[in-house]
Each structure stands twice: as structure tokens, then as C-alpha cells.
Write a protein that holds these residues in place. Structure first.
Motif, PDB file in Angstrom:
ATOM      1  N   GLU A  19      -1.136 -12.897  34.124  1.00  0.00           N
ATOM      2  CA  GLU A  19      -0.989 -13.348  32.742  1.00  0.00           C
ATOM      3  C   GLU A  19      -1.594 -12.333  31.772  1.00  0.00           C
ATOM      4  O   GLU A  19      -1.019 -12.043  30.724  1.00  0.00           O
ATOM      5  CB  GLU A  19      -1.662 -14.714  32.556  1.00  0.00           C
ATOM      6  CG  GLU A  19      -0.892 -15.866  33.205  1.00  0.00           C
ATOM      7  CD  GLU A  19      -1.678 -17.162  33.191  1.00  0.00           C
ATOM      8  OE1 GLU A  19      -2.783 -17.179  32.588  1.00  0.00           O
ATOM      9  OE2 GLU A  19      -1.206 -18.142  33.778  1.00  0.00           O
ATOM     10  N   GLU A  20      -2.762 -11.804  32.131  1.00  0.00           N
ATOM     11  CA  GLU A  20      -3.417 -10.804  31.283  1.00  0.00           C
ATOM     12  C   GLU A  20      -2.549  -9.552  31.157  1.00  0.00           C
ATOM     13  O   GLU A  20      -2.348  -9.027  30.058  1.00  0.00           O
ATOM     14  CB  GLU A  20      -4.774 -10.443  31.868  1.00  0.00           C
ATOM     15  CG  GLU A  20      -5.509  -9.356  31.082  1.00  0.00           C
ATOM     16  CD  GLU A  20      -6.795  -8.917  31.749  1.00  0.00           C
ATOM     17  OE1 GLU A  20      -7.633  -8.305  31.076  1.00  0.00           O
ATOM     18  OE2 GLU A  20      -6.955  -9.167  32.965  1.00  0.00           O
ATOM     19  N   MET A  78       5.341 -18.099  22.875  1.00  0.00           N
ATOM     20  CA  MET A  78       4.280 -17.180  22.458  1.00  0.00           C
ATOM     21  C   MET A  78       4.763 -16.385  21.263  1.00  0.00           C
ATOM     22  O   MET A  78       5.955 -16.093  21.144  1.00  0.00           O
ATOM     23  CB  MET A  78       3.919 -16.236  23.616  1.00  0.00           C
ATOM     24  CG  MET A  78       2.924 -15.156  23.249  1.00  0.00           C
ATOM     25  SD  MET A  78       2.564 -14.047  24.645  1.00  0.00           S
ATOM     26  CE  MET A  78       1.514 -15.118  25.620  1.00  0.00           C
ATOM     27  N   LYS A  93       2.302  -7.052  24.117  1.00  0.00           N
ATOM     28  CA  LYS A  93       1.700  -6.462  22.914  1.00  0.00           C
ATOM     29  C   LYS A  93       2.161  -5.013  22.747  1.00  0.00           C
ATOM     30  O   LYS A  93       2.472  -4.571  21.629  1.00  0.00           O
ATOM     31  CB  LYS A  93       0.177  -6.529  22.995  1.00  0.00           C
ATOM     32  CG  LYS A  93      -0.385  -7.929  22.808  1.00  0.00           C
ATOM     33  CD  LYS A  93      -1.905  -7.932  22.901  1.00  0.00           C
ATOM     34  CE  LYS A  93      -2.459  -9.330  22.645  1.00  0.00           C
ATOM     35  NZ  LYS A  93      -3.940  -9.357  22.756  1.00  0.00           N
ATOM     36  N   ILE A  97       3.662 -12.864  19.054  1.00  0.00           N
ATOM     37  CA  ILE A  97       2.806 -11.682  18.978  1.00  0.00           C
ATOM     38  C   ILE A  97       3.184 -10.879  17.748  1.00  0.00           C
ATOM     39  O   ILE A  97       4.318 -10.397  17.641  1.00  0.00           O
ATOM     40  CB  ILE A  97       2.950 -10.809  20.242  1.00  0.00           C
ATOM     41  CG1 ILE A  97       2.445 -11.586  21.469  1.00  0.00           C
ATOM     42  CG2 ILE A  97       2.175  -9.500  20.084  1.00  0.00           C
ATOM     43  CD1 ILE A  97       2.615 -10.847  22.768  1.00  0.00           C
ATOM     44  N   THR A 151       0.543 -10.243  28.983  1.00  0.00           N
ATOM     45  CA  THR A 151       0.228 -10.258  27.557  1.00  0.00           C
ATOM     46  C   THR A 151       0.043  -8.838  27.026  1.00  0.00           C
ATOM     47  O   THR A 151       0.531  -8.497  25.942  1.00  0.00           O
ATOM     48  CB  THR A 151      -1.048 -11.081  27.297  1.00  0.00           C
ATOM     49  OG1 THR A 151      -0.835 -12.429  27.741  1.00  0.00           O
ATOM     50  CG2 THR A 151      -1.385 -11.103  25.817  1.00  0.00           C
ATOM     51  N   TYR A 177       9.155 -14.821  28.122  1.00  0.00           N
ATOM     52  CA  TYR A 177       7.851 -14.637  28.745  1.00  0.00           C
ATOM     53  C   TYR A 177       7.989 -14.528  30.258  1.00  0.00           C
ATOM     54  O   TYR A 177       7.351 -13.676  30.897  1.00  0.00           O
ATOM     55  CB  TYR A 177       6.919 -15.797  28.393  1.00  0.00           C
ATOM     56  CG  TYR A 177       5.540 -15.650  28.984  1.00  0.00           C
ATOM     57  CD1 TYR A 177       4.569 -14.864  28.361  1.00  0.00           C
ATOM     58  CD2 TYR A 177       5.214 -16.272  30.187  1.00  0.00           C
ATOM     59  CE1 TYR A 177       3.309 -14.706  28.910  1.00  0.00           C
ATOM     60  CE2 TYR A 177       3.953 -16.117  30.750  1.00  0.00           C
ATOM     61  CZ  TYR A 177       3.011 -15.335  30.101  1.00  0.00           C
ATOM     62  OH  TYR A 177       1.779 -15.173  30.669  1.00  0.00           O
TER      63      TYR A 177
END
Length: 379
Positions: free
Chosen positions: A131-132, A68, A139, A70, A135, A80
Motif C-alpha cells: 500500500e505504501e 483516493m 504520487k 491525490i 501510494t 487503485y
């Protein structure tokens, strides 16, 4: 993980010639070429498969390849997994503190998260939710770390010491929880590819984010009226709630298990004091759980931020009409929550601190964690 299947390619050529003998010679040479070509292709395919097997079974994919990105910052699969597992452990730990062994009525760590609903009506599984949240966490960490670095900040001695203490504590404790080494602990808890270097890197990023968040909070400046206005608009974000709660399971063998659970919940809700609430909970608790409720504080939840309170009953607790001593019963899919409201106070928002939870597991002769026992350790 298994390697890819071999794929063989064979090319067919036909020899042409005028002279029969020459034609035969060409055919023989062609067969030899075919043999050499097939051998070369098969050898190449085997080599590719061996390389893939080596890579997949090594930690290269987990540590060297970005899973990933960002805002220009790459995160490997190991990175992750660190945040994903940290997020799940944090959520599960908070839920376990509230529901005890009944937590599995909401999420069972022994089953795939993608097969369990976090919100069935919205078609959101627990895997989707974690997962949400992962993330969002990444961020936030990236944004705060970039600001931290842009201002030339360095970690305080206090935070550096906390990182060192965390690593030292884990290194001195992993054996007590069934792991053969610190590396095996990291792999068992955070997944394949995790090692001390990656662990410390991500832990450091979390502390940098927390330190910059502390700085922003310290620099916040409002007039008294601005503060009052902001608080009134978003008091559910800033207040802390103190209450008592007990979950009455409706997962009994009886056909009317939910009705029985409702009767039990209603009886507990007749309490007119905290002490009586605790006594009624003790009476209602199953025999194999009574020991857990011998202490009156077993049902007490002090200074909880609204964001940490389950949405199932948060609306009841956050109702402006709530008064000390109010009781309520809220239905859930697998039973009923009995609530006793104590207090709602104005409270400054505190950033969540970094926590690490040790889980005891069984290991094989080489000290590797057993997957089933690792899942059971979450209970």
C-alpha cells in the motif's frame, strides 16, 4: 459482496375521539394507515437494498466513485487496484527471480498479505508495504503527469506504439493463460471493474510519467565536480552490482534444519571462482530443483541497482571493502544467503520500464478466473 440487511421502522399512533363508533372508525383507519406505512417502508427498504446490491455487484463503485484523491486527481477503486496489483506483481517477480520457489518463505501470495510480516520488528505487514509503495507510485505518476500536461507535451510515437503493442499482445495471449476474454484477463489480474478503457488510461499515465522523467534526466546538467560530489554522497543510488547468490532453506523437517542449512551455506562459500560457486550450488540443490541450476548463470545477478537488492544482504554487497571473489553467508529468518561478489560499477540511474506479466489460471465454464488458481499462478 452481500447486500445490506433490511431495517424496518414502524411508527405507532393512537386514535382519540369522544364518540365510541367514531373512535372505532378512527382505529380501523389508523390500522389501515399503519399497514400502508409499513408496506411503503418495507417496499422502500427493499428497493434500497436492491439498488445497493445492484451497485455493489456492478462495476459502478469500482469505476465511478473515487477511492483516493491525490493533488486533485481522483482514482477509482479500479484505478487503485491497477497500481496496487502492478506494484505487487513487480515486487513478487523481482523476488522470485532472486529466490525462486523459496520466495514463499518471505511472502506467500496464497495467503492474505495483511497476515504476513514484511518487517515484524517494525510491525509492518506486506499489505502495509505494498500500500505504501502504491501510494508513492501514484504520487509520482500524478506529479509527472501534471508537469507533462503543463508543458503541453504529447506522447512520442514510440511510447504510443508501446501502448498499442501491449494491448495487442495481451489480446492475442489471454487464452493461453486460461482466460475466456481480454476483459476477463483484466478483471482476473487487476480486480473487479477493470476494463480496456481504464487499463489504457492508467498505462498511458505511466508512460507519460516515464517520458517526462526521461526529459528531466536528459536536461540534467552538472559540472564535473558537482557530478563527482553528488556521486560520492549517494553512490549506493547510482551504482550497479553484479553478484551470485543462492538461498539455502532452513525450513526442513529436522529439528536442526537451520544448522544443516548453515553448514551447506558455509561449504558453498568456500568457492574460489564463479564456476566453482555454481558447481557447489548444483551439488547442494534439492533433487527436485537441480535442473534449475544446470545452467551456471542460474545464480548470476547482473547490474542490479542497490534499491532492487534485498535489504537482508544488501549491506554486505555494498560494503566498500568488497572485492571480486569475496564470498559471504548472511542469515535470514528461514535460512541463509550465500553470496559471491563480482563487480560494482558506476552506472546511470534508469527509470523502471512498465512491465506486464501474464499468469495462467483455471476458469469456469463462463471463462471467469478461479480465485485459488489465480493465487497459485503467482508462484
Amino acid at each position: 459482496m452481500s447486500g445490506s440487511q433490511e431495517k424496518k421502522r414502524r411508527s405507532e399512533e393512537r386514535a382519540a375521539g369522544i364518540d365510541r363508533k367514531a373512535d372505532q372508525l378512527r382505529e380501523e383507519e389508523t390500522k389501515k394507515k399503519k399497514g400502508r406505512t409499513r408496506t411503503a417502508i418495507i417496499a422502500s427498504a427493499v428497493a434500497v437494498v436492491l439498488i445497493l446490491v445492484f451497485l455493489i455487484n456492478s462495476t459502478v463503485f469500482y469505476t465511478k466513485v473515487n477511492a483516493m484523491e491525490i493533488d486533485g486527481v481522483g482514482f477509482s477503486a479500479a484505478d487503485y487496484n491497477y497500481y496496487y496489483n502492478s506494484t505487487f506483481f513487480q515486487v513478487y517477480d523481482e523476488m522470485y527471480n532472486m529466490y525462486g520457489n523459496y520466495v514463499t518463505s518471505f511472502v506467500n501470495p496464497n495467503m492474505p498479505l495483511k497476515t504476513q510480516y514484511y518487517d515484524e520488528e517494525a510491525d509492518i505487514t506486506w499489505a502495509d508495504y505494498i500500500e505504501e509503495q502504491t501510494t508513492l507510485s501514484l504520487k509520482n505518476v500524478v506529479a509527472l503527469n501534471k508537469a507533462f500536461d503543463a508543458e503541453g507535451m504529447t506522447l512520442t510515437d514510440e511510447y504510443q506504439q508501446e501502448i498499442q503493442d501491449t494491448v495487442a499482445d495481451l489480446k492475442s495471449s489471454y487464452a493461453e493463460y486460461g482466460y475466456g476474454s481480454f476483459e476477463q484477463y483484466l478483471t482476473g489480474v487487476y480486480g473487479k471493474g477493470m476494463n480496456e478503457e481504464i487499463f489504457v488510461k492508467n498505462l498511458t499515465m505511466q508512460y507519460k510519467a516515464q517520458q517526462y522523467g526521461d526529459k528531466l534526466y536528459d536536461e540534467m546538467s552538472f559540472t564535473e565536480q558537482e557530478y563527482i560530489d553528488r556521486y560520492q554522497e549517494s553512490r549506493d543510488e547510482y551504482d550497479s552490482i553484479t553478484f551470485r547468490m543462492y538461498f539455502v532453506s532452513g525450513n526442513g523437517e529436522e529439528e536442526n534444519a537451520m544448522e544443516i542449512a548453515k553448514e551447506t551455506a558455509d561449504k558453498i562459500a568456500t568457492a574460489t571462482s564463479e564456476s566453482e560457486f555454481a558447481d557447489l550450488v548444483y551439488e547442494a540443490a534439492p533433487d527436485d530443483e537441480k535442473e534449475n541450476y544446470e545452467d551456471e548463470d542460474a545464480t548470476l545477478y547482473s547490474d542490479f541497482a542497490p534499491s532492487s537488492i534485498a535489504s537482508t544482504y544488501s549491506e554486505w554487497l555494498l560494503d566498500d571493502a568488497r572485492q571480486n571473489g569475496d564470498t559471504g553467508v548472511v542469515e535470514a529468518p528461514a535460512g541463509y544467503f550465500v553470496l559471491y561478489f563480482i563487480d560494482r560499477s558506476d552506472n546511470s540511474y534508469n527509470l523502471r520500464t512498465v512491465r506486464h506479466i501474464l499468469f495462467q489460471v483455471d476458469t469456469d465454464e463462463e471463462g471467469n478466473a478461479d480465485e485459488d488458481s489465480k493465487a497459485e499462478a503467482l508462484n
